[in-house]
Design a protein around this motif. Structure first.
Motif, PDB file in Angstrom:
ATOM      1  N   HIS A 167      28.943 -31.786 -22.885  1.00 19.47           N
ATOM      2  CA  HIS A 167      28.640 -30.566 -23.904  1.00 19.47           C
ATOM      3  C   HIS A 167      28.090 -31.060 -25.383  1.00 19.47           C
ATOM      4  CE1 HIS A 167      30.738 -28.404 -20.862  1.00 19.47           C
ATOM      5  NE2 HIS A 167      31.622 -29.093 -20.866  1.00 19.47           N
ATOM      6  N   VAL A 168      26.715 -30.687 -25.822  1.00 18.63           N
ATOM      7  CA  VAL A 168      26.185 -30.861 -26.719  1.00 18.63           C
ATOM      8  C   VAL A 168      26.631 -30.065 -27.861  1.00 18.63           C
ATOM      9  CG1 VAL A 168      24.225 -31.774 -28.025  1.00 18.63           C
ATOM     10  CG2 VAL A 168      24.590 -32.501 -25.591  1.00 18.63           C
ATOM     11  N   ARG A 169      27.016 -30.196 -28.980  1.00 22.41           N
ATOM     12  CA  ARG A 169      27.360 -29.417 -30.205  1.00 22.41           C
ATOM     13  C   ARG A 169      26.256 -28.942 -30.671  1.00 22.41           C
ATOM     14  NH1 ARG A 169      31.108 -33.609 -31.538  1.00 22.41           N
ATOM     15  NH2 ARG A 169      33.034 -33.456 -31.070  1.00 22.41           N
ATOM     16  N   ALA A 170      26.245 -27.629 -31.063  1.00 17.72           N
ATOM     17  CA  ALA A 170      25.000 -26.919 -31.626  1.00 17.72           C
ATOM     18  C   ALA A 170      24.692 -27.787 -33.211  1.00 17.72           C
ATOM     19  CB  ALA A 170      25.011 -25.572 -31.861  1.00 17.72           C
ATOM     20  N   HIS A 171      23.377 -27.938 -33.486  1.00 21.13           N
ATOM     21  CA  HIS A 171      23.000 -28.657 -34.695  1.00 21.13           C
ATOM     22  C   HIS A 171      22.566 -27.499 -35.616  1.00 21.13           C
ATOM     23  CE1 HIS A 171      20.757 -31.025 -37.246  1.00 21.13           C
ATOM     24  NE2 HIS A 171      21.333 -32.161 -36.798  1.00 21.13           N
ATOM     25  N   GLU A 172      22.857 -28.078 -36.831  1.00 21.32           N
ATOM     26  CA  GLU A 172      22.398 -26.851 -38.122  1.00 21.32           C
ATOM     27  C   GLU A 172      20.831 -26.510 -38.397  1.00 21.32           C
ATOM     28  OE1 GLU A 172      24.362 -28.151 -41.488  1.00 21.32           O
ATOM     29  OE2 GLU A 172      23.680 -30.236 -41.421  1.00 21.32           O
ATOM     30  N   ILE A 173      20.057 -27.523 -37.680  1.00 19.41           N
ATOM     31  CA  ILE A 173      18.831 -27.515 -38.018  1.00 19.41           C
ATOM     32  C   ILE A 173      17.770 -27.416 -36.707  1.00 19.41           C
ATOM     33  CG2 ILE A 173      16.729 -28.639 -39.068  1.00 19.41           C
ATOM     34  CD1 ILE A 173      18.690 -29.545 -41.230  1.00 19.41           C
ATOM     35  N   PHE A 174      18.270 -28.275 -35.958  1.00 17.87           N
ATOM     36  CA  PHE A 174      17.448 -28.550 -34.616  1.00 17.87           C
ATOM     37  C   PHE A 174      17.976 -27.711 -33.457  1.00 17.87           C
ATOM     38  CE2 PHE A 174      17.121 -32.839 -36.733  1.00 17.87           C
ATOM     39  CZ  PHE A 174      15.962 -32.652 -37.507  1.00 17.87           C
ATOM     40  N   GLN A 175      17.233 -27.300 -32.642  1.00 17.29           N
ATOM     41  CA  GLN A 175      17.395 -26.615 -31.553  1.00 17.29           C
ATOM     42  C   GLN A 175      16.545 -27.531 -30.572  1.00 17.29           C
ATOM     43  OE1 GLN A 175      16.376 -22.463 -31.943  1.00 17.29           O
ATOM     44  NE2 GLN A 175      17.924 -22.124 -32.867  1.00 17.29           N
ATOM     45  N   ARG A 176      17.124 -27.549 -29.127  1.00 19.83           N
ATOM     46  CA  ARG A 176      16.537 -28.377 -28.204  1.00 19.83           C
ATOM     47  C   ARG A 176      16.015 -27.353 -26.884  1.00 19.83           C
ATOM     48  NH1 ARG A 176      19.264 -33.272 -24.755  1.00 19.83           N
ATOM     49  NH2 ARG A 176      17.378 -33.680 -23.333  1.00 19.83           N
ATOM     50  N   ASP A 177      14.685 -27.687 -26.747  1.00 23.18           N
ATOM     51  CA  ASP A 177      13.767 -26.895 -25.640  1.00 23.18           C
ATOM     52  C   ASP A 177      13.430 -28.210 -24.469  1.00 23.18           C
ATOM     53  OD1 ASP A 177      12.615 -25.058 -23.681  1.00 23.18           O
ATOM     54  OD2 ASP A 177      11.148 -24.641 -25.272  1.00 23.18           O
ATOM     55  N   GLY A 178      14.253 -28.413 -23.657  1.00 24.04           N
ATOM     56  CA  GLY A 178      13.866 -29.483 -22.620  1.00 24.04           C
ATOM     57  C   GLY A 178      13.957 -30.746 -23.497  1.00 24.04           C
ATOM     58  N   LEU A 179      12.678 -31.495 -23.275  1.00 21.34           N
ATOM     59  CA  LEU A 179      12.574 -32.760 -24.202  1.00 21.34           C
ATOM     60  C   LEU A 179      12.040 -32.354 -25.619  1.00 21.34           C
ATOM     61  CD1 LEU A 179      11.184 -35.503 -21.690  1.00 21.34           C
ATOM     62  CD2 LEU A 179      13.590 -35.018 -22.531  1.00 21.34           C
ATOM     63  N   ASP A 180      11.727 -31.146 -25.930  1.00 18.73           N
ATOM     64  CA  ASP A 180      11.135 -30.835 -27.127  1.00 18.73           C
ATOM     65  C   ASP A 180      12.338 -30.174 -28.330  1.00 18.73           C
ATOM     66  OD1 ASP A 180       8.643 -31.378 -26.258  1.00 18.73           O
ATOM     67  OD2 ASP A 180       8.394 -29.332 -25.782  1.00 18.73           O
ATOM     68  N   ILE A 181      11.935 -30.639 -29.544  1.00 22.00           N
ATOM     69  CA  ILE A 181      12.792 -30.098 -30.461  1.00 22.00           C
ATOM     70  C   ILE A 181      12.103 -29.104 -31.295  1.00 22.00           C
ATOM     71  CG2 ILE A 181      14.347 -30.894 -32.674  1.00 22.00           C
ATOM     72  CD1 ILE A 181      14.949 -33.463 -31.271  1.00 22.00           C
ATOM     73  N   ILE A 182      12.775 -28.078 -31.773  1.00 21.54           N
ATOM     74  CA  ILE A 182      12.403 -27.051 -32.463  1.00 21.54           C
ATOM     75  C   ILE A 182      13.197 -27.070 -33.855  1.00 21.54           C
ATOM     76  CG2 ILE A 182      11.818 -24.395 -32.622  1.00 21.54           C
ATOM     77  CD1 ILE A 182      11.932 -24.555 -29.612  1.00 21.54           C
ATOM     78  N   CYS A 183      12.450 -26.733 -34.936  1.00 16.59           N
ATOM     79  CA  CYS A 183      12.897 -26.753 -36.303  1.00 16.59           C
ATOM     80  C   CYS A 183      12.042 -25.705 -37.140  1.00 16.59           C
ATOM     81  CB  CYS A 183      12.882 -28.260 -36.992  1.00 16.59           C
ATOM     82  SG  CYS A 183      13.484 -28.141 -38.585  1.00 16.59           S
ATOM     83  N   GLU A 184      12.662 -24.739 -37.584  1.00 17.53           N
ATOM     84  CA  GLU A 184      12.174 -23.610 -38.553  1.00 17.53           C
ATOM     85  C   GLU A 184      11.882 -24.292 -39.960  1.00 17.53           C
ATOM     86  OE1 GLU A 184      14.218 -20.104 -38.137  1.00 17.53           O
ATOM     87  OE2 GLU A 184      13.214 -19.594 -36.348  1.00 17.53           O
ATOM     88  N   LEU A 185      11.005 -24.253 -40.698  1.00 19.85           N
ATOM     89  CA  LEU A 185      10.422 -24.604 -41.775  1.00 19.85           C
ATOM     90  C   LEU A 185      10.091 -23.653 -42.801  1.00 19.85           C
ATOM     91  CD1 LEU A 185      10.184 -27.148 -43.765  1.00 19.85           C
ATOM     92  CD2 LEU A 185       7.962 -27.169 -43.140  1.00 19.85           C
ATOM     93  N   PRO A 186      11.060 -23.321 -43.889  1.00 15.09           N
ATOM     94  CA  PRO A 186      10.574 -22.356 -45.001  1.00 15.09           C
ATOM     95  C   PRO A 186       9.512 -22.878 -45.885  1.00 15.09           C
ATOM     96  CG  PRO A 186      12.718 -23.049 -45.456  1.00 15.09           C
ATOM     97  CD  PRO A 186      12.393 -23.640 -44.126  1.00 15.09           C
ATOM     98  N   ILE A 187       8.450 -22.062 -46.222  1.00  9.91           N
ATOM     99  CA  ILE A 187       7.482 -22.897 -47.399  1.00  9.91           C
ATOM    100  C   ILE A 187       7.461 -21.522 -48.152  1.00  9.91           C
ATOM    101  CG2 ILE A 187       6.520 -24.382 -45.868  1.00  9.91           C
ATOM    102  CD1 ILE A 187       4.064 -22.560 -45.488  1.00  9.91           C
ATOM    103  N   ASP A 188       6.759 -22.119 -49.284  1.00  7.45           N
ATOM    104  CA  ASP A 188       6.591 -20.839 -50.312  1.00  7.45           C
ATOM    105  C   ASP A 188       5.208 -19.976 -50.170  1.00  7.45           C
ATOM    106  OD1 ASP A 188       4.410 -22.128 -52.267  1.00  7.45           O
ATOM    107  OD2 ASP A 188       6.064 -23.611 -52.248  1.00  7.45           O
ATOM    108  N   PHE A 189       4.720 -19.016 -50.478  1.00  6.85           N
ATOM    109  CA  PHE A 189       3.820 -18.458 -50.232  1.00  6.85           C
ATOM    110  C   PHE A 189       2.404 -19.180 -50.943  1.00  6.85           C
ATOM    111  CE2 PHE A 189       3.988 -16.416 -54.199  1.00  6.85           C
ATOM    112  CZ  PHE A 189       2.843 -15.872 -54.679  1.00  6.85           C
ATOM    113  N   VAL A 190       2.561 -19.771 -51.984  1.00  4.99           N
ATOM    114  CA  VAL A 190       1.356 -20.480 -52.679  1.00  4.99           C
ATOM    115  C   VAL A 190       1.056 -21.635 -51.645  1.00  4.99           C
ATOM    116  CG1 VAL A 190       0.768 -22.014 -54.661  1.00  4.99           C
ATOM    117  CG2 VAL A 190       2.426 -20.055 -54.744  1.00  4.99           C
TER     118      VAL A 190
END
Length: 396
Positions: free
Chosen positions: A271-294
């Motif tokens: 059982h793999v604990r949830a990560h605070e930044i990364f999410q897993r989708d099969g062999l891919d990793i998803i990460c949400e990145l905030p950027i400023d509007f400039v």
């Protein structure tokens, strides 16, 4: 045997049924009406005899041809040539037919000893042999690991309670210095015979449990069981790429067998604990990145986290909220090796808060400058499509 219902009706098949269909029908009915499952039920016992006799005729090509040609009456007691025969064919003990069909798993009527097939189908014990040997049970251990450990793999120490061979008697169950004696009930055969109607049933001896021998002086440490419950510490390797639900088999680390039976296996469920930044989708990793509007407007280089460390990512000019950018080869490793997934960066544009007066003034000027410009294609397209909803409506 009933003479009112022909053999096809008894098995619930048509006259054009294939051998496989006949075999399948018999298997289902034989298990349903077997006396071991219907103790004391005479009706079930007669039904078991009927379906066994029907199967013996219809499963034999020559007998089936005779049956189809001569009809059912020739195979009833009126057409029999002697006790236990129908139409000149001698029937075997229904238990022999059952035993042959299921590969000798049922001992009865001279059809080979051993435990009943229903012990395997309806109980959860380990596998037994005609000598009383019983294989040890498989064990399950659930382990929780961090996301990074799923990426890189890890060595873990676990403690499992299990039954192990007694070190005082070496699994014999006898007090050291003593031995076993021949079972008086089965006389060392491991089986006893019981009469049931016109045939006999051979079953595992309940006194020695099929071993043919009994313990006179039980081991003081295990009480004749031959095994003791202990807590075992094991070191296991978690391979890179595991995911929640991955099951690792550790051969020979289950419970010890009895009387020479094989040791079971250990199955480790991850059982793999949830990560605070990364999410897993099969062999891919998803990460949400905030950027400023400039940065979203002008583009630029930003630092992003990956499972192998930080890297720089180019944000294209005019990046919209929800845009997904890919970092090739920065995903999870495959359990089978040879390939690695990607990391997907999902961009969301953060609107600034708590603006100063100067910032507000600059934004107001920017708004005035670009009022008549064509650099908001999404807004322009939306309102073009929605134009008809803005005519004739209520104004607030």
């Amino acid at each position: 045997m009933s003479s009112k219902q022909d053999f096809y009706e008894t098995l619930g098949v048509s006259k054009t049924a294939s051998p496989e269909e006949i075999k399948k029908a018999y298997r289902k009915l034989a298990i349903k009406y077997h006396p071991d499952k219907n103790s004391g039920n005479k009706e079930a016992e007669e039904k078991f005899k009927d379906i066994s006799h029907a199967y013996e005729i219809l499963s034999d090509e020559n007998k089936k041809a005779q049956y189809d040609q001569l009809g059912h009456d020739a195979f009833t007691s009126r057409g029999s040539s002697g006790p236990g025969s129908y139409g000149g064919f001698e029937f075997h003990d229904p238990y022999d037919i059952f035993s042959q069909f299921f590969g000798g798993g049922m001992g009865g009527g001279g059809g080979g000893g051993g435990s009943s097939i229903f012990e395997e189908l309806f109980t959860g014990g380990g596998r037994r042999s005609s000598t009383g040997a019983r294989d040890g049970s498989d064990l399950r251990f659930d382990i929780e690991i961090d996301f990074e450990e799923a990426v890189y793999g890890a060595d873990k120490k676990i403690k499992i309670p299990r039954l192990e061979t007694c070190d005082a008697c070496n699994g014999s169950g006898c007090e050291p210095g003593t031995g076993k004696s021949t079972c008086s009930k089965c006389r060392g055969t491991g089986n006893i015979s019981m009469s049931q109607g016109f045939f006999s049933i051979r079953q595992t001896c309940p006194n020695c449990h099929g071993a043919g021998q009994v313990i006179q002086n039980p081991c003081h440490k295990c009480g004749s069981e031959g095994r003791m419950r202990v807590e075992k510490t094991l070191k296991i390797h978690i391979p890179p790429g595991v995911d929640t639900g991955s099951r690792l088999r550790v051969s020979g680390e289950g419970e010890s067998g009895v009387r020479g039976g094989q040791t079971g296996d250990l199955y480790v469920v991850v059982h793999v604990r949830a990560h605070e930044i990364f999410q897993r989708d099969g062999l891919d990793i998803i990460c949400e990145l905030p950027i400023d509007f400039v940065t979203a407007s002008l583009g630029g280089l930003v630092e992003v986290p990956t499972i192998t460390g930080k890297t720089r990512l180019k944000i294209p000019e005019g990046t919209q909220n929800g845009t997904i950018l890919r970092l090739k080869g920065k995903g999870m490793p495959s359990l089978r090796g040879g390939q690695r997934g990607d990391q997907h960066i999902k961009v969301f544009v953060e609107v600034p808060t708590n603006l100063t007066h100067e910032q507000k003034d600059l934004l107001t000027k920017f708004k005035d400058i670009q009022a008549n410009s064509k650099n908001h294609p999404l807004i322009d397209t939306f309102f073009s499509k929605a134009k008809r909803f803005f005519t004739g409506g209520d104004e607030s």
